[in-house]
Design a protein around this motif. Structure first.
Motif, PDB file in Angstrom:
ATOM      1  N   SER A  93      -4.012   7.461  -9.824  1.00 37.85           N
ATOM      2  CA  SER A  93      -5.297   7.115 -10.317  1.00 37.85           C
ATOM      3  C   SER A  93      -4.981   6.119 -11.053  1.00 37.85           C
ATOM      4  CB  SER A  93      -5.214   8.979 -10.500  1.00 37.85           C
ATOM      5  OG  SER A  93      -4.748   9.491 -11.209  1.00 37.85           O
ATOM      6  N   LYS A  94      -4.140   6.375 -12.458  1.00 37.64           N
ATOM      7  CA  LYS A  94      -4.350   5.110 -13.210  1.00 37.64           C
ATOM      8  C   LYS A  94      -2.651   4.376 -13.603  1.00 37.64           C
ATOM      9  CE  LYS A  94      -4.554   5.282 -17.600  1.00 37.64           C
ATOM     10  NZ  LYS A  94      -5.683   6.277 -18.922  1.00 37.64           N
ATOM     11  N   VAL A  95      -2.355   3.304 -13.724  1.00 38.35           N
ATOM     12  CA  VAL A  95      -1.470   2.151 -13.944  1.00 38.35           C
ATOM     13  C   VAL A  95      -0.855   2.226 -15.286  1.00 38.35           C
ATOM     14  CG1 VAL A  95       0.440   1.031 -13.827  1.00 38.35           C
ATOM     15  CG2 VAL A  95      -0.612   1.982 -11.596  1.00 38.35           C
ATOM     16  N   GLU A  96       0.212   2.345 -16.039  1.00 36.29           N
ATOM     17  CA  GLU A  96       0.265   1.591 -17.263  1.00 36.29           C
ATOM     18  C   GLU A  96       1.303   0.622 -17.470  1.00 36.29           C
ATOM     19  OE1 GLU A  96      -1.342   3.712 -21.083  1.00 36.29           O
ATOM     20  OE2 GLU A  96      -2.952   4.345 -20.256  1.00 36.29           O
ATOM     21  N   PHE A 131       7.806  14.427  -3.929  1.00 35.68           N
ATOM     22  CA  PHE A 131       7.230  14.337  -2.888  1.00 35.68           C
ATOM     23  C   PHE A 131       7.923  13.546  -2.067  1.00 35.68           C
ATOM     24  CE2 PHE A 131       4.633  11.318  -0.073  1.00 35.68           C
ATOM     25  CZ  PHE A 131       3.910  12.352   0.291  1.00 35.68           C
ATOM     26  N   TYR A 132       8.215  14.899  -0.693  1.00 34.44           N
ATOM     27  CA  TYR A 132       9.069  14.834   0.135  1.00 34.44           C
ATOM     28  C   TYR A 132       7.485  14.226   1.670  1.00 34.44           C
ATOM     29  CZ  TYR A 132      12.732  17.598  -1.301  1.00 34.44           C
ATOM     30  OH  TYR A 132      13.816  17.763  -2.057  1.00 34.44           O
ATOM     31  N   GLY A 133       6.840  14.424   1.696  1.00 35.51           N
ATOM     32  CA  GLY A 133       5.552  14.365   2.161  1.00 35.51           C
ATOM     33  C   GLY A 133       6.063  15.784   3.959  1.00 35.51           C
ATOM     34  N   PRO A 134       5.026  15.589   4.409  1.00 33.51           N
ATOM     35  CA  PRO A 134       4.746  16.595   5.373  1.00 33.51           C
ATOM     36  C   PRO A 134       6.403  17.323   6.489  1.00 33.51           C
ATOM     37  CG  PRO A 134       2.762  15.240   5.799  1.00 33.51           C
ATOM     38  CD  PRO A 134       3.840  14.752   4.766  1.00 33.51           C
ATOM     39  N   ASP A 135       6.506  18.274   5.846  1.00 30.75           N
ATOM     40  CA  ASP A 135       7.570  18.575   6.626  1.00 30.75           C
ATOM     41  C   ASP A 135       8.920  18.363   6.310  1.00 30.75           C
ATOM     42  OD1 ASP A 135       6.342  21.111   8.794  1.00 30.75           O
ATOM     43  OD2 ASP A 135       5.359  18.967   9.690  1.00 30.75           O
ATOM     44  N   ARG A 136       9.183  17.835   4.775  1.00 30.46           N
ATOM     45  CA  ARG A 136       9.767  17.252   4.250  1.00 30.46           C
ATOM     46  C   ARG A 136      10.452  15.748   5.747  1.00 30.46           C
ATOM     47  NH1 ARG A 136      12.517  20.360  -0.014  1.00 30.46           N
ATOM     48  NH2 ARG A 136      11.872  22.187  -0.266  1.00 30.46           N
ATOM     49  N   SER A 137       9.591  15.390   5.624  1.00 33.01           N
ATOM     50  CA  SER A 137       9.785  14.352   6.450  1.00 33.01           C
ATOM     51  C   SER A 137       9.959  12.304   5.493  1.00 33.01           C
ATOM     52  CB  SER A 137       8.982  13.687   7.577  1.00 33.01           C
ATOM     53  OG  SER A 137       7.958  13.851   6.671  1.00 33.01           O
ATOM     54  N   PHE A 138      10.271  13.154   4.167  1.00 29.25           N
ATOM     55  CA  PHE A 138      10.215  11.372   3.604  1.00 29.25           C
ATOM     56  C   PHE A 138       8.550  10.599   3.702  1.00 29.25           C
ATOM     57  CE2 PHE A 138      12.967   8.049   1.322  1.00 29.25           C
ATOM     58  CZ  PHE A 138      11.836   7.840   0.471  1.00 29.25           C
ATOM     59  N   GLN A 139       8.183  10.868   3.436  1.00 32.65           N
ATOM     60  CA  GLN A 139       6.873   9.696   3.538  1.00 32.65           C
ATOM     61  C   GLN A 139       6.980   8.891   2.249  1.00 32.65           C
ATOM     62  OE1 GLN A 139       4.505   9.470   6.567  1.00 32.65           O
ATOM     63  NE2 GLN A 139       6.354  10.699   7.409  1.00 32.65           N
ATOM     64  N   PRO A 140       5.988   8.191   2.297  1.00 34.31           N
ATOM     65  CA  PRO A 140       5.838   6.302   1.017  1.00 34.31           C
ATOM     66  C   PRO A 140       4.889   7.212   0.419  1.00 34.31           C
ATOM     67  CG  PRO A 140       5.281   6.080   2.992  1.00 34.31           C
ATOM     68  CD  PRO A 140       5.917   6.858   3.679  1.00 34.31           C
ATOM     69  N   LEU A 141       5.202   6.704  -0.883  1.00 35.87           N
ATOM     70  CA  LEU A 141       3.814   7.352  -1.528  1.00 35.87           C
ATOM     71  C   LEU A 141       2.901   6.029  -0.991  1.00 35.87           C
ATOM     72  CD1 LEU A 141       3.128   8.370  -4.015  1.00 35.87           C
ATOM     73  CD2 LEU A 141       4.123   6.592  -5.834  1.00 35.87           C
ATOM     74  N   PRO A 142       1.572   6.597  -1.130  1.00 34.53           N
ATOM     75  CA  PRO A 142       0.526   5.224  -0.745  1.00 34.53           C
ATOM     76  C   PRO A 142       0.371   5.471  -2.336  1.00 34.53           C
ATOM     77  CG  PRO A 142      -0.149   8.389  -0.508  1.00 34.53           C
ATOM     78  CD  PRO A 142       1.309   8.170  -0.816  1.00 34.53           C
ATOM     79  N   LEU A 143      -0.604   3.856  -1.976  1.00 28.78           N
ATOM     80  CA  LEU A 143      -1.388   3.674  -3.179  1.00 28.78           C
ATOM     81  C   LEU A 143      -2.229   4.252  -3.477  1.00 28.78           C
ATOM     82  CD1 LEU A 143      -1.325   1.535  -4.921  1.00 28.78           C
ATOM     83  CD2 LEU A 143      -2.808  -0.306  -3.670  1.00 28.78           C
ATOM     84  N   LEU A 186       8.484  -1.877 -17.195  1.00 28.14           N
ATOM     85  CA  LEU A 186       8.514  -0.240 -16.931  1.00 28.14           C
ATOM     86  C   LEU A 186       7.514   0.324 -16.500  1.00 28.14           C
ATOM     87  CD1 LEU A 186      11.277   1.183 -17.727  1.00 28.14           C
ATOM     88  CD2 LEU A 186      10.936   0.636 -16.123  1.00 28.14           C
ATOM     89  N   TYR A 187       6.629   0.324 -15.927  1.00 25.42           N
ATOM     90  CA  TYR A 187       5.306   1.108 -15.657  1.00 25.42           C
ATOM     91  C   TYR A 187       5.281   2.550 -15.509  1.00 25.42           C
ATOM     92  CZ  TYR A 187       4.307  -4.331 -14.601  1.00 25.42           C
ATOM     93  OH  TYR A 187       4.190  -5.287 -14.270  1.00 25.42           O
ATOM     94  N   LEU A 188       3.857   3.696 -16.128  1.00 21.84           N
ATOM     95  CA  LEU A 188       3.337   5.330 -15.708  1.00 21.84           C
ATOM     96  C   LEU A 188       2.940   5.119 -14.811  1.00 21.84           C
ATOM     97  CD1 LEU A 188       4.765   7.136 -16.026  1.00 21.84           C
ATOM     98  CD2 LEU A 188       3.386   7.540 -18.621  1.00 21.84           C
ATOM     99  N   LEU A 189       2.948   5.383 -13.502  1.00 23.68           N
ATOM    100  CA  LEU A 189       1.787   6.063 -12.670  1.00 23.68           C
ATOM    101  C   LEU A 189       1.574   7.236 -12.550  1.00 23.68           C
ATOM    102  CD1 LEU A 189       4.069   4.046  -9.740  1.00 23.68           C
ATOM    103  CD2 LEU A 189       2.140   2.815 -11.354  1.00 23.68           C
ATOM    104  N   GLN A 190       0.540   7.542 -12.787  1.00 26.60           N
ATOM    105  CA  GLN A 190      -0.319   8.456 -12.608  1.00 26.60           C
ATOM    106  C   GLN A 190      -0.517   8.753 -11.648  1.00 26.60           C
ATOM    107  OE1 GLN A 190      -4.216   9.453 -14.128  1.00 26.60           O
ATOM    108  NE2 GLN A 190      -3.492  10.907 -15.527  1.00 26.60           N
ATOM    109  N   GLY A 242       1.013  -1.381   0.048  1.00 31.84           N
ATOM    110  CA  GLY A 242       0.285   0.577  -0.057  1.00 31.84           C
ATOM    111  C   GLY A 242       0.731   1.530   0.052  1.00 31.84           C
ATOM    112  N   ALA A 243       1.824   0.907  -0.645  1.00 29.68           N
ATOM    113  CA  ALA A 243       3.472   2.175   0.303  1.00 29.68           C
ATOM    114  C   ALA A 243       4.454   1.789  -0.354  1.00 29.68           C
ATOM    115  CB  ALA A 243       3.415   2.997   1.057  1.00 29.68           C
ATOM    116  N   THR A 244       4.971   3.232  -0.870  1.00 31.54           N
ATOM    117  CA  THR A 244       6.375   2.714  -1.313  1.00 31.54           C
ATOM    118  C   THR A 244       7.551   3.933  -1.008  1.00 31.54           C
ATOM    119  OG1 THR A 244       8.117   1.945  -3.376  1.00 31.54           O
ATOM    120  CG2 THR A 244       6.510   3.113  -3.403  1.00 31.54           C
ATOM    121  N   LEU A 245       8.350   3.277  -0.749  1.00 32.78           N
ATOM    122  CA  LEU A 245       9.555   5.187  -0.176  1.00 32.78           C
ATOM    123  C   LEU A 245       9.942   4.453  -1.603  1.00 32.78           C
ATOM    124  CD1 LEU A 245      10.889   4.723   2.995  1.00 32.78           C
ATOM    125  CD2 LEU A 245       9.485   6.114   2.300  1.00 32.78           C
ATOM    126  N   GLY A 246      10.082   3.952  -3.025  1.00 32.58           N
ATOM    127  CA  GLY A 246      11.006   4.782  -3.609  1.00 32.58           C
ATOM    128  C   GLY A 246      12.016   3.606  -3.998  1.00 32.58           C
TER     129      GLY A 246
END
Length: 124
Positions: free
Chosen positions: A106-109, A90-102, A63-67, A27-31
């Motif tokens: 909105s779209k994946v190809e 994307f850093y997250g709030p206060d540059r706290s390095f938050q994961p990208l949430p699933l 590879l996938y392109l995430l929108q 449900g999330a990734t730090l890349g």
């Protein structure tokens, strides 16, 4: 110098298979390594995606392109100057390095390659 206004309602992420699988599974990734090293997840505007693919992903497959819905990233999404252009990070709030949430995706190809060129309906 930075700006905080996306050029459109979406930003885009080129994702390798392991990252996309992690995002779906947890449900999330730090890349990837570069994201973890720099403390932010790197995105592109749509008009930057082909340049990013050609500069950093040439020769790779599956590879996938995430929108990504930029409104779901809030103030954690920052545009920063890289050479002569701005890229969304994307850093997250206060540059706290938050994961990208699933739920921000909105779209994946899946990206296809033909004659060395990447394509999908988002890019065409």
């Amino acid at each position: 110098m930075e700006k905080r206004i996306p050029n459109e309602g979406f930003v885009y992420r080129v994702s390798v298979p392991d990252e996309w699988e992690e995002l779906q599974r947890t449900g999330a990734t730090l890349g990837g390594d570069i994201d973890r090293t720099t403390g932010c997840i790197h995105f592109s505007d749509l008009d930057q995606v082909k340049m990013v693919l050609n500069n950093f992903f040439r020769g790779q497959e599956n590879l996938y392109l995430l929108q990504i819905d930029a409104t779901k990233l809030g103030e954690g999404l920052v545009y920063e100057a890289v050479k002569d252009t701005y890229f969304p990070h994307f850093y997250g709030p206060d540059r706290s390095f938050q994961p990208l949430p699933l739920d921000a995706v909105s779209k994946v190809e899946k990206l296809l390659t033909l004659n060395g060129e990447f394509s999908c309906s988002l890019l065409d």
